[in-house]
Write a protein that holds these residues in place. Structure first.
Motif, mmCIF file in Angstrom:
data_model
loop_
_atom_site.group_PDB
_atom_site.id
_atom_site.type_symbol
_atom_site.label_atom_id
_atom_site.label_comp_id
_atom_site.label_asym_id
_atom_site.label_seq_id
_atom_site.Cartn_x
_atom_site.Cartn_y
_atom_site.Cartn_z
ATOM 1 N N ASN A 164 0.815 -1.210 0.000
ATOM 2 C CA ASN A 164 0.000 0.000 0.000
ATOM 3 C C ASN A 164 0.852 1.265 0.000
ATOM 4 O OD1 ASN A 164 -2.460 -1.424 0.056
ATOM 5 N ND2 ASN A 164 -2.171 -1.782 2.229
ATOM 6 N N ASP A 165 2.171 1.119 0.070
ATOM 7 C CA ASP A 165 3.060 2.265 0.064
ATOM 8 C C ASP A 165 3.257 2.720 -1.373
ATOM 9 O OD1 ASP A 165 4.900 4.233 0.447
ATOM 10 O OD2 ASP A 165 6.520 2.913 1.093
ATOM 11 N N ASP A 166 2.544 3.758 -1.737
ATOM 12 C CA ASP A 166 2.652 4.258 -3.096
ATOM 13 C C ASP A 166 3.439 5.563 -3.167
ATOM 14 O OD1 ASP A 166 0.766 5.848 -1.888
ATOM 15 O OD2 ASP A 166 -0.722 5.673 -3.487
ATOM 16 N N GLY A 172 5.522 5.834 -6.343
ATOM 17 C CA GLY A 172 4.685 6.168 -7.498
ATOM 18 C C GLY A 172 4.278 7.631 -7.498
ATOM 19 N N LYS A 173 3.952 8.153 -6.319
ATOM 20 C CA LYS A 173 3.568 9.566 -6.219
ATOM 21 C C LYS A 173 4.743 10.480 -6.568
ATOM 22 C CE LYS A 173 -0.122 9.021 -2.856
ATOM 23 N NZ LYS A 173 -0.569 9.223 -1.483
#
Length: 161
Positions: A118-120, A123-124
């Protein structure tokens, strides 16, 4: 005795279909199917998870994603008797085959993924770099190379942490 699928790096769908036989359907829904399959040549068992996706953006073309999880003899019995979960992706924590009738099958190792799916933040961060790049409206080769270098540098620094 023939070579185990586990010893191969790339497997064509034709070879896979020739070698595998269905043992028992485990679950079937509208777009997902789970089947216990056996390799005719080696006796190895796999849980086969097939997912169908209707791609509306491409005129209703159906994409098929196929996954094969190796399972031991003990696991086969536990799965058949409903004592062991086999659902994707929850129970797929070891190397498994991914492919389709269009693409060759290759081994995928989920242990190579980040600890927190869930660690995005990564991507961000890349998304932010792309947004900045687009805002400058300079898309020449030098600007693109500079963007790729920034992304590479950022990824390298993340790996060192």
């Amino acid at each position: 005795m023939s070579t185990s699928l586990r010893a191969k790096k790339v497997i064509m769908s034709e070879e896979l279909e020739e070698r595998l036989e269905n043992v028992q359907e485990l679950r079937k829904e509208e777009y997902e199917t789970y089947v216990l399959v056996k390799d005719r040549t080696t006796g190895e068992h796999y849980v086969r998870y097939t997912q169908r996706h209707l791609n509306i953006m491409e005129g209703g073309v159906e994409d098929v994603f196929d996954h094969l999880l190796p399972v031991s003899t003990d696991d086969v019995l536990a799965i058949v008797f409903g004592e062991q979960d086999y659902t994707y992706p929850t129970e797929w924590k070891q190397k498994y085959l991914r492919g389709s009738n269009v693409d060759p099958y290759v081994w995928f190792d989920p242990t190579d993924l980040p600890a927190d799916p869930n660690d995005d933040s990564l991507g961000k961060e890349i998304y932010g770099m792309l947004e900045t790049f687009k805002a400058k409206k300079n898309f020449d080769d030098q600007a693109i190379a500079k963007l790729f270098k920034q992304i590479d540098d950022m990824l390298e620094n993340k790996d060192k942490k």
